[in-house]
Design an enzyme around this catalytic site. Structure first.
Site, PDB file in Angstrom:
ATOM      1  N   ARG A   7       0.975  -1.011  -0.109  1.00 43.86           N
ATOM      2  CA  ARG A   7       0.108   0.088   0.045  1.00 43.86           C
ATOM      3  C   ARG A   7       0.882   1.333  -0.223  1.00 43.86           C
ATOM      4  NH1 ARG A   7      -1.700   1.229   6.298  1.00 43.86           N
ATOM      5  NH2 ARG A   7      -0.054  -0.057   7.182  1.00 43.86           N
ATOM      6  N   GLU A  55     -18.669   3.668   0.009  1.00 43.60           N
ATOM      7  CA  GLU A  55     -17.831   2.963  -0.862  1.00 43.60           C
ATOM      8  C   GLU A  55     -18.844   2.948  -2.330  1.00 43.60           C
ATOM      9  OE1 GLU A  55     -18.199   1.933   2.191  1.00 43.60           O
ATOM     10  OE2 GLU A  55     -16.162   2.238   3.186  1.00 43.60           O
ATOM     11  N   PHE A  80     -14.090  -3.891   2.042  1.00 48.18           N
ATOM     12  CA  PHE A  80     -15.313  -2.978   1.665  1.00 48.18           C
ATOM     13  C   PHE A  80     -15.482  -2.726   0.315  1.00 48.18           C
ATOM     14  CE2 PHE A  80     -13.398  -1.236   5.899  1.00 48.18           C
ATOM     15  CZ  PHE A  80     -14.111  -2.167   6.349  1.00 48.18           C
ATOM     16  N   ASP A 113      -6.751  -6.123  13.617  1.00 48.04           N
ATOM     17  CA  ASP A 113      -8.438  -5.598  13.421  1.00 48.04           C
ATOM     18  C   ASP A 113      -9.183  -6.738  13.193  1.00 48.04           C
ATOM     19  OD1 ASP A 113      -8.407  -3.069  13.668  1.00 48.04           O
ATOM     20  OD2 ASP A 113      -8.025  -2.363  11.540  1.00 48.04           O
ATOM     21  N   ARG A 163      -1.327  -4.607   3.982  1.00 52.01           N
ATOM     22  CA  ARG A 163      -1.072  -3.448   5.068  1.00 52.01           C
ATOM     23  C   ARG A 163       0.285  -3.957   5.559  1.00 52.01           C
ATOM     24  NH1 ARG A 163      -1.075  -4.135  10.818  1.00 52.01           N
ATOM     25  NH2 ARG A 163      -1.523  -2.278  11.769  1.00 52.01           N
TER      26      ARG A 163
END
Lengths: 312, 277
Positions: A7, A55, A80, A113, A163
């Site tokens: 990313r 989104e 998402f 997460d 990530r």
């Protein structure tokens, strides 16, 4: 050896491309500091659009911008993005809109997460759409070149990014070729076919396997669609055993794509390895890779067993 | 050269009537389709194509054209008729609607037909596309405008309200959305299936300029589009109160004509009634 999250490589590459590509615009849905689209936003605030947590609307507006000649990169977490599949299916894919969809935080590798933030089904969904190019780069140089490819390719592209940091697997002479897998290390006993976050682990697993008497070939499949069926068939013929390794559900992603090639005639036994049709959970990224056995040791152990079973 | 627009109410009404006749004939021939909403949006389509929008049938993808998105994609027969009447393709082609190999898909497909701006048909999506186009126009300081037709049943989709919120934020005064409030959807009357009231207060609270009109009164329709063009700093919603099946006595205000094709006899009777109007 450098280690950069894909990313981050994406965010920096996009901000750089913004100078030479004035039609690039970037949209985010309240995650620009996580998807790293913030680098572009800082440099080109007039070409960056914050859509807030919506989104579907962002993806649709991206289609509208693309149909008007812009080259929008629309960014959010992979989970998402894939959750708004119907908008991608009609507004982007069916409209043949030149939108670059960026899904970060791929797989269990995001860690703490937990499941709801992990993109685990996105490759399966995206590769089912006609005309969609699906790319998952494995390191910094590959990501930067994939971003440039996406910006210059006419048609929708899905870019799946991590990530967590990724160790380099390519050297500085690397040249990204869409749809062409990369043989990173040769071997004759089996082929480890990896993509994205698992590629560096597969390379390390090769070393572990060598010590256990298994000569593994390692192939990096950065383009999930169009798929390099030719390379897969070649590995099937030459090594007889194929094992896919991905930080994604084993249903629908790389494993399924390879299974399709095998089922249509390539002679090989296949072991699909990745997230085994289970939910993710919280933990460190290292915990996750260890728990799902997609770290180097887990891959080596699974591959060794696969080879033993195939021989027995 | 841009299509020569008219403000002649009688001419615009004639085009609208022809849209209704075409739509019914197309749907009857295809033996499937959505007559009710095609009839309710007919006057709006006529006004846009022949009285309001800048466009050129000889150059469908003219960069400076105004854009129209039929977000309620099932009502595309009405727009196909307007396109054919303007000369984008031969009127005979209208009768290929929904046939295998036809450019006139059951719901809009911009890859098959270059005078269609975007695919739609999954309700709730077209307004976001229109928003993105309006934002792109603003970026380029372009003077073309974006128009979008949404349904009232369609407004039950969450994405409509995401787009409404964003359009308010981005102040896209080059975007005009028409809400075809015909109060019918497949399962019943909109105010029973999932009521939208109060419509004007909802849209105003999203920072839109709202104009309420009778969607079958051509003078009110033209005035509303003019007002939208003059409105600065915010997008405009034209709240068009309409009658589902308008123009055909046995279809009017009857939601069961949402997605049912008339028989050849019913079509003939309807066309006769419209031709006498």
């Amino acid at each position: 050896m450098a280690s950069v999250a894909s990313r981050q490589s994406f965010g920096l590459a996009l901000a750089e491309l913004g100078e030479s590509h004035p039609n690039i615009v970037v949209c985010d849905a309240d995650l620009s500091k996580s998807t790293m689209s913030c680098h572009f936003a800082e440099k080109f605030p007039e070409r960056f659009f914050e859509f807030g947590i919506s989104e579907a609307n962002m993806l649709g507006a991206g289609a509208g911008m693309a149909l008007t000649g812009k080259v929008p990169f629309v960014c959010s977490f992979a989970c998402f993005i894939s959750g708004r599949f119907d908008t991608i299916r009609i507004s982007i894919a069916y409209s043949r809109a030149n939108v670059k969809i960026v899904g970060t935080h791929a797989g269990v590798g995001i860690g703490e997460d937990g499941h709801s933030q992990m993109g685990l089904e996105d490759l399966g969904l995206m590769r089912s759409l006609p005309g969609m190019v699906v790319i998952q780069p494995a390191d910094d140089i590959e990501t930067r070149q994939a971003v440039k490819f996406a910006a210059e390719h006419q048609g929708p592209v899905y870019l799946r990014l991590t990530r967590q940091k990724l160790d380099d697997v390519n050297d500085s002479s690397y040249e990204f070729q869409v749809g062409k897998g990369v043989t990173l290390a040769d071997g004759s006993g089996l082929t480890l076919i990896a993509t994205g976050g698992t590629v560096a682990h597969a390379l390390k697993a090769k070393g572990l396997l060598a010590a256990r008497g298994v000569d593994a070939r390692v192939v990096n499949i950065h383009t999930i669609k169009p798929f390099d069926a030719e390379l897969i068939a070649k590995c099937a013929r030459e090594t007889g055993l194929l094992m896919t390794v991905e930080d994604h559900s084993i249903i629908g992603g790389l494993g399924s794509a390879v299974a399709e090639v095998i089922a249509e005639g390539a002679p090989a036994k296949l072991k699909r390895w990745g997230v085994l049709d289970v939910f993710g959970e919280s933990g460190t990224p290292e915990d996750m890779y260890r728990a799902h056995k997609i770290d180097a040791e887990g891959i080596a152990e699974t591959a060794e067993q696969f080879v033993a079973n195939a021989q027995g | 050269m841009a299509y020569p627009l008219t403000r002649d109410i009688d001419v615009l009404k004639k085009h609208a009537n022809q849209i209704r006749i075409h739509s019914l004939k197309m749907i009857a021939k295809a033996k499937s389709g959505h007559p009710g909403g095609s009839l309710s949006i007919a006057d709006i389509c006529s006004a846009l194509m022949f009285g309001v929008m800048r466009h050129d049938p000889r150059t469908p993808r003219w960069a400076d054209r105004d854009r129209f998105i039929m977000s309620k994609g099932h009502c595309v027969p009405a727009w196909y008729s307007a396109l054919a009447q303007a000369g984008y393709f031969p009127e005979e082609e209208l009768m290929t609607l929904r046939e295998f190999g036809s450019r006139l898909q059951g719901h809009p497909d911009c890859a098959k037909l270059d005078c269609i701006e975007a695919a739609s048909g999954s309700l709730g999506q077209g307004m976001s596309i229109a928003l993105g186009m309006a934002m792109a126009g603003k970026m380029d300081n372009a003077d073309w405008r974006v128009y979008c037709a949404i349904g009232d049943g369609e407004s039950q989709e969450g994405q409509i309200w995401e787009a409404a919120l964003a359009a308010g934020k981005f102040g896209v005064d080059n975007l005009t959305v028409v809400l075809d409030n015909n109060n019918g959807q497949i399962d019943g009357y909109v105010n029973e299936v999932m009521p939208l009231d109060p419509i004007d207060a909802k849209w105003r609270s999203f920072n839109w300029h709202v104009i309420a009109i009778n969607g079958h009164d051509m003078e009110q329709i033209l005035a509303a589009f003019d007002e939208a063009k003059q409105t600065k700093g915010r997008p405009t919603l034209i709240w068009a109160k309409t009658i589902k099946g308008q123009g055909v006595s046995f279809m009017a205000n009857n939601y069961t004509w949402h997605g049912k094709a008339p028989t050849a006899e019913q079509c003939e009777a309807a066309v006769k009634e419209l031709s006498a109007a």
